[in-house]
Design an enzyme around this catalytic site. Sequence first.
Site, PDB file in Angstrom:
ATOM      1  N   ASP A   5       0.824  -1.207   0.000  1.00  0.00           N
ATOM      2  CA  ASP A   5       0.000   0.000   0.000  1.00  0.00           C
ATOM      3  C   ASP A   5       0.861   1.262   0.000  1.00  0.00           C
ATOM      4  O   ASP A   5       2.085   1.190   0.174  1.00  0.00           O
ATOM      5  CB  ASP A   5      -0.959   0.001   1.213  1.00  0.00           C
ATOM      6  CG  ASP A   5      -0.339  -0.610   2.463  1.00  0.00           C
ATOM      7  OD1 ASP A   5       0.891  -0.515   2.619  1.00  0.00           O
ATOM      8  OD2 ASP A   5      -1.080  -1.180   3.280  1.00  0.00           O
ATOM      9  N   ASN A  28      -7.481  -3.197  14.182  1.00  0.00           N
ATOM     10  CA  ASN A  28      -8.897  -3.355  13.815  1.00  0.00           C
ATOM     11  C   ASN A  28      -9.100  -4.500  12.825  1.00  0.00           C
ATOM     12  O   ASN A  28     -10.173  -4.632  12.244  1.00  0.00           O
ATOM     13  CB  ASN A  28      -9.442  -2.046  13.223  1.00  0.00           C
ATOM     14  CG  ASN A  28      -8.759  -1.680  11.906  1.00  0.00           C
ATOM     15  OD1 ASN A  28      -7.827  -2.357  11.468  1.00  0.00           O
ATOM     16  ND2 ASN A  28      -9.217  -0.612  11.277  1.00  0.00           N
ATOM     17  N   HIS A  38      -7.441  -4.904   9.969  1.00  0.00           N
ATOM     18  CA  HIS A  38      -7.190  -4.622   8.547  1.00  0.00           C
ATOM     19  C   HIS A  38      -5.978  -5.392   8.034  1.00  0.00           C
ATOM     20  O   HIS A  38      -5.078  -5.762   8.794  1.00  0.00           O
ATOM     21  CB  HIS A  38      -7.099  -3.116   8.261  1.00  0.00           C
ATOM     22  CG  HIS A  38      -5.862  -2.424   8.720  1.00  0.00           C
ATOM     23  ND1 HIS A  38      -5.821  -1.089   9.067  1.00  0.00           N
ATOM     24  CD2 HIS A  38      -4.572  -2.855   8.877  1.00  0.00           C
ATOM     25  CE1 HIS A  38      -4.597  -0.749   9.395  1.00  0.00           C
ATOM     26  NE2 HIS A  38      -3.826  -1.802   9.291  1.00  0.00           N
ATOM     27  N   GLU A  63      -9.687  -1.830   5.181  1.00  0.00           N
ATOM     28  CA  GLU A  63     -10.311  -1.602   6.476  1.00  0.00           C
ATOM     29  C   GLU A  63     -11.563  -2.477   6.613  1.00  0.00           C
ATOM     30  O   GLU A  63     -12.068  -2.994   5.607  1.00  0.00           O
ATOM     31  CB  GLU A  63     -10.689  -0.119   6.610  1.00  0.00           C
ATOM     32  CG  GLU A  63      -9.502   0.837   6.482  1.00  0.00           C
ATOM     33  CD  GLU A  63      -8.616   0.882   7.727  1.00  0.00           C
ATOM     34  OE1 GLU A  63      -8.611  -0.072   8.527  1.00  0.00           O
ATOM     35  OE2 GLU A  63      -7.899   1.903   7.895  1.00  0.00           O
TER      36      GLU A  63
HETATM   37  C1  F6R Z   1       1.467  -1.913   6.095  1.00  0.00           C
HETATM   38  C2  F6R Z   1       0.082  -2.387   6.141  1.00  0.00           C
HETATM   39  C3  F6R Z   1      -0.675  -2.513   7.411  1.00  0.00           C
HETATM   40  C4  F6R Z   1       0.175  -2.857   8.639  1.00  0.00           C
HETATM   41  C5  F6R Z   1      -0.695  -2.845   9.875  1.00  0.00           C
HETATM   42  C6  F6R Z   1       0.100  -3.139  11.133  1.00  0.00           C
HETATM   43  O1  F6R Z   1       1.948  -1.916   4.781  1.00  0.00           O
HETATM   44  O2  F6R Z   1      -0.448  -2.645   5.120  1.00  0.00           O
HETATM   45  O3  F6R Z   1      -1.670  -3.499   7.256  1.00  0.00           O
HETATM   46  O4  F6R Z   1       0.755  -4.111   8.460  1.00  0.00           O
HETATM   47  O5  F6R Z   1      -1.305  -1.595  10.005  1.00  0.00           O
HETATM   48  O6  F6R Z   1       0.977  -2.093  11.348  1.00  0.00           O
HETATM   49  P1  F6R Z   1       2.132  -2.220  12.447  1.00  0.00           P
HETATM   50  O7  F6R Z   1       2.974  -3.336  12.010  1.00  0.00           O
HETATM   51  O8  F6R Z   1       2.840  -0.905  12.393  1.00  0.00           O
HETATM   52  O9  F6R Z   1       1.452  -2.490  13.735  1.00  0.00           O
END
Ligand code: F6R
Length: 258
Positions: A68, A140, A142, A147
Amino acid sequence: MLPTAQEVAERAARVVIEGVRAALASGRTEPVIGLATGSSPVGLYTVLAGAVEAGEVDFGRARGFALDEYVGLPPRHPESYREVLLREVCGPLGLPPERLHVPDGSGDSEEALAAGAADYERRIAEAGGVDVQILGIGANGHLGFNEPGSALTSRTRVKRLSERTRGDNARFFDSLDAVPTHCVTQGLGTVLDARRLVLVASGAGKAAAVAAAVEGPLSASCPASVLQWHADAVVVLDEAAAVGLANRDYYDASAAGL
Ligand code: F6R
């Protein structure tokens, strides 16, 4: 379920290295790695960098596709995922920068962003698909920036970030207001097309999302539950992230092997 962050990183790195080797063994000369950003994969990337240095694996002919990118950050913003991956992955792993692909979040209209997203899907297809996709999970549930409520078959597209995600990611920015409101993310259908998935999670803040993803119903309410649909998905957790799992004993026994 592993006791320390280091063991989580090492186990997940093994899955990535095996994925690259399996791709090479199947005749793919330019293996494709799907790259997550955020805190979860940082240790894994460090272990991979060590494996490169030790000559165990080589990413010189690999391709990397980011999950992303934020929409609307100025070019070269240090928290844009392109910059993060150039810094944390391309340099340390020896992945040539021109082999890094990141969704284009610079479009200034919905049409331009949609065209960039469609082009990203084309580039993944032209590269022969993703051999091994590294994933984190949002508190959450995702996956990528899909989301809760995201279509289970979605492809790369623009998404609004939830306020929870913006709050969680504010630590990377000067203020909450500086966190973009939108992103371009691979869809859940895009992620499911990867040949192998490896999700890493650590800390109590992820326990509820991990339990919903692994043992809850397959549902858009927990986008990461699509992992249940994939035939080769590995989830690597530390103790704190695993506390909500009801069948934990069974997973531990299975992970111990035959
Ligand atoms: C990152 C992404 C997100 C993260 C998720 C967890 O490219 O797509 O899904 O993997 O938000 O983030 P952290 O690892 O910072 O807790």
